[in-house]
Scaffold this active site. Structure first.
Site, PDB file in Angstrom:
ATOM      1  N   GLU A   1       3.538  -7.487   4.704  1.00  0.00           N
ATOM      2  CA  GLU A   1       3.066  -7.635   6.085  1.00  0.00           C
ATOM      3  C   GLU A   1       2.866  -6.303   6.806  1.00  0.00           C
ATOM      4  O   GLU A   1       2.134  -6.235   7.780  1.00  0.00           O
ATOM      5  CB  GLU A   1       4.049  -8.506   6.870  1.00  0.00           C
ATOM      6  CG  GLU A   1       5.443  -7.895   6.975  1.00  0.00           C
ATOM      7  CD  GLU A   1       6.527  -8.936   7.233  1.00  0.00           C
ATOM      8  OE1 GLU A   1       6.229 -10.134   7.243  1.00  0.00           O
ATOM      9  OE2 GLU A   1       7.677  -8.519   7.411  1.00  0.00           O
ATOM     10  N   ASN A   2       3.494  -5.247   6.328  1.00  0.00           N
ATOM     11  CA  ASN A   2       3.320  -3.957   6.996  1.00  0.00           C
ATOM     12  C   ASN A   2       1.947  -3.339   6.710  1.00  0.00           C
ATOM     13  O   ASN A   2       1.583  -2.346   7.311  1.00  0.00           O
ATOM     14  CB  ASN A   2       4.453  -2.984   6.618  1.00  0.00           C
ATOM     15  CG  ASN A   2       4.534  -2.730   5.128  1.00  0.00           C
ATOM     16  OD1 ASN A   2       3.734  -3.253   4.351  1.00  0.00           O
ATOM     17  ND2 ASN A   2       5.489  -1.925   4.729  1.00  0.00           N
TER      18      ASN A   2
END
Lengths: 309, 244, 309, 244
Positions: free
Chosen positions: B42-43
């Site tokens: 998700e980063n």
């Protein structure tokens, strides 16, 4: 005639003093576990700011520290804790027992927080998403509301645009006008910078404008969006900066142990923040052995791209 | 537990990898039976080769080195919203009989405690084709109904997800615990599909906060193979993630 | 155990034959005036495709050629013409006089077309915008409809998501699995690739996977989105590819003159497309002097970024 | 005309630069009175230094070399939607008394002709704080009412933009023609603010497709300065854009 902009270089102390008054909403931790602006957060604590709204997807331990130091009245985030060690004790104390003060939490998911900033960056009042449907977050976060799509019958969430007062964004290198190269995982940094009323860039290195302009695709924050540029090597420690230094896992573990109760936390704060007037002293306290160990040794440079004509 | 979790990943799949334990399960799958799986973080990271070192967080520098893609969160999470992600991998503080996850407001010793929150979990649980959850097996974690749905499973049963507007092709697929593997019936409720070697069924049931149904063809989870054990030792030699 | 993907390298002929059947909607010209996939368009013409829907913001002269060759029944675009010389005569003949066949135009603005692709790339059915309010485009384009914001009283346009069947995207370099580096002005290429059901990458150079992976921030199209990789040097001529060759302004001017009427256009088509079976012959016909003149001579390489740890 | 257009740009402004003639006007401003203006191009380029060579299109390689930013269209156009862009610069086929632009369906010799379309013009005219239009001055181009509003000006008069939902701080600011400069009154209608040196007022009026109002304090557009002429010759030595 060259259009060279004036320098925006200031000290961290000046940048916080001028651009982050009490009561501000402040975006930090936009790059998630990389490049967290710890030195900026510590300066905010030292300047005794109060009543801040912290905005960020996951904050690792910086939000926890600022909450414990009493700077914060509201958190708009998807996750507040310690990414490698678990919960954030100051966050828990503030929410559960109002120590050192009560805080309001506005719970997002990572994607909906990203969409809130993307909406503001695009200049629209909201963006639609399927994310968070079915979650109890919808009951408490008034910035996420269900509606029916105007182009089909789908149920969607309207994520209201979120415009922080100031974004504090660490970057690998910038020129004095604030044109900034950043690389690695970008999280919500680009939208966050565009969404915010002001941007403070915290750079590991200051370089000549020609270096930045050699690769305009990497200039993810153009200078005209930037209010202040702070040259602050090691400004993100204990979080990593790709190509500069790694993550100090032990520091996160130590903080976890040393923040279990408020007295221990205050000792920690005294040692690492209140009695270290700037990042220079902080790095000295960290010691050469530790920084040498963290510094990037195995370089891995990008293949060049040609912007010639 | 980690080996059982890793086996939920099929080769060639797009896998959304949550923080903490899912990272090690993905690393294991990647180095054993699923070398062509692609990991989404998700980063803003996507990678189709294994990271060259143990990760404490998904943003650790080795996870960026020679990655397939680095960009922003939306550019990765939108793949989830497009329905492209085959499996999403999550940890959790609490899961209930319908696979709903709570990581926001917990209870410990009768006290309400504030947990870190969703992170990307709600997004992943809502939008992955299959969601797999990993957590320790005890009555405080496997509860009849979560007090707060951070990340939706099957809500209160079959049909709930569609009624809430979630995508048709999405939902909980498995709960991997320290005692066994739970899967989901047509009615949306979890049942015990296998117990890990050395665990008695009664033990698993008595440590579950609701009357857990047991599969007719209950299996014993296959032991981790030599290969799996070797890889786990290689990637986590100091047992940071794999204490058991 | 390395996870190395199989090669997707095919000839342009194979790529078009397999992935662009008649009736497809095809995104081309996503990078605007740079990197227009002329060689792909010419192969589509040679393979006699019909009834295509062309999608692209501004198309420069490629759309004009494909319309004149009779491949097209619909255009979804913001602008169709010749960026340096003005109108596109084939486009005009088709719209005004159904020569060689009638075409439907679905008129967008650049921003609304970009938002339509962005919506599909995000996986939402529409996106809101203030752009195009007050324009007569709204009367004829059913994919742009007014609605009232669910979070305030603002009037907005809902831009319906647009998912082309295939995007043809020229890139500077790719590996055999389709992981692609592109740089310069990106137009709608990234969203376009993510929005489309299939992606054909047309690369000036094929390089080792490690070269691409050295700079994951420049890998704007990851391989798992890509159906076919075509190695086609000079594939974008007469449009430019930054770092490889410049724009052949004269070619655009010549085309403008040689397409004023249908007979002249057909001669042009015969010469540059129908009788040149592949890009190799096309480049030979162009001649060494011309390619030497266009080739990038003054290199300007990007400053390296360090992905080490 | 190009010099008069360039003067509409103030130093330090964010300028959205349309295709064709606006590019040369921006280049001129940048090298004379507005060295700190920043140019935004819809293809994804932002630059605050002048391009090192004549541009035929905004995607010409010299426009990317040492640019401030290269990215996608949305990342530049969203600055427009945020209200940050001070002035948008456009060419057009037709403009009417309320500053509405048509580049979609024209008329030539009584025949309907299909023009290229909006490109980014509609976006720029809708969302810039000030819109400036450059075009040749004749009755076929300056018409009473455009047959098709590609890019909105003031519609049918004051209040129309707000009623359509366009931003409060936006709208047409000037029309620069080969004969003079038109500006807009409170009622949203264009009037003749200045005539270029050597052009008679009657000439401008008789070449306008509606009864054009004339400013009480009508001015003569200042001649291009030596400096402006020198720069025009430098950047367009072959008169590709500046035929007059």
């Amino acid at each position: 005639m060259t259009g060279a902009a004036h320098s925006k270089l200031v000290s961290m102390q000046q940048a916080i003093s001028e651009h982050v008054p009490s009561g501000s909403s402040v975006l930090m931790g936009a790059e998630l576990e990389q490049m967290i602006p710890f030195s900026a957060g510590h300066e905010i604590i030292r300047q005794g700011r109060r009543d801040l709204t912290l905005v960020g997807p996951i904050s690792d331990i910086l939000f926890d520290q600022m909450i414990g130091a009493g700077c914060v009245s509201r958190v708009m985030a998807a996750w507040v804790g310690n990414a490698s060690a678990g919960v954030g004790y100051c966050f828990r104390r503030a929410v559960e027992r109002a120590i050192p003060n009560a805080i309001e939490t506005v719970d997002y998911t990572n994607f909906t927080l990203a969409m809130a900033l993307h909406a503001a960056a695009l200049g629209v009042p909201f963006l639609p998403t399927y994310a968070a449907l079915g979650s109890d977050l919808l009951k408490s976060n008034g910035n996420l509301c269900e509606f029916i799509s105007p182009v089909n019958e789908d149920r969607l969430i309207a994520v209201r645009a979120l415009q922080p007062d100031v974004a504090i964004v660490p970057v690998q290198r910038a020129d004095a006008a604030g044109n900034s190269h950043l690389w690695g995982n970008l999280g919500v940094a680009i939208d966050g910078a565009r969404a915010s009323r002001k941007v403070i860039v915290v750079a590991e290195e200051i370089v000549a404008p020609e270096v930045i302009a050699s690769d305009p695709n990497r200039t993810l924050i153009p200078g005209f969006l930037v209010a202040a540029v702070v040259h602050e090597p090691w400004g993100a420690h204990p979080s990593p900066v790709q190509g500069y230094y790694g993550r100090d896992h032990a520091f996160f573990a130590e903080y976890h142990e040393q923040s279990r109760n408020q007295e221990d936390f205050e000792r920690w704060l005294e040692r690492w923040v209140l009695k270290t007037p700037s990042r220079v002293e902080y790095i000295m306290q960290l010691g050469n052995a530790r920084t040498a160990d963290l510094r990037t040794r195995e370089h891995a440079f990008t293949a060049p791209a040609d912007f010639g004509f | 537990m980690v080996a059982a979790a890793a086996r939920e990943i099929r080769d060639g799949e797009l896998v959304f990898v949550g923080m903490r334990l899912p990272m090690i399960a993905f690393a294991l799958a990647k180095r054993t039976h699923a070398p062509r799986a692609t990991g989404l973080f998700e980063n803003g990271i996507i990678r189709d080769t294994p990271a060259p070192a143990l990760l404490y967080t998904m943003g650790d520098p080795p996870n960026l080195f020679q990655a397939t893609f680095c960009g922003d969160m939306i550019s990765v999470m939108s793949l989830l919203q497009q329905g492209r992600v085959n499996v999403g991998f999550l940890g959790a503080a609490e899961v209930d009989r319908f696979g709903n996850l709570n990581t926001t407001w917990g209870r410990r010793n009768g006290q309400t405690v504030r947990l870190p929150g969703s992170g990307g979990a709600c997004d992943i649980a809502g939008l992955s084709q299959r969601t797999v959850v990993i957590l320790a097996h005890d009555r405080e974690r496997l509860v009849a109904r979560v007090g707060y749905i951070t990340s939706p499973g099957n809500g209160d049963g079959a049909g709930w997800r569609r009624a809430r507007g979630l995508p048709a092709r999405s939902g909980p697929s498995a709960i991997i615990t320290t005692m066994g593997v739970l899967r989901f019936g047509e009615d949306g409720e979890a049942f015990l599909a296998s117990v890990h070697p050395g665990i008695r069924v009664e033990e698993a049931l008595s440590n579950t906060g609701w009357p857990l149904r047991v599969a007719d063809n209950l299996e014993v989870t296959p032991d981790p193979s030599e290969d799996e054990l070797r890889v786990i030792r290689e990637i986590d030699p100091d047992h940071f993630w794999t204490k058991t």
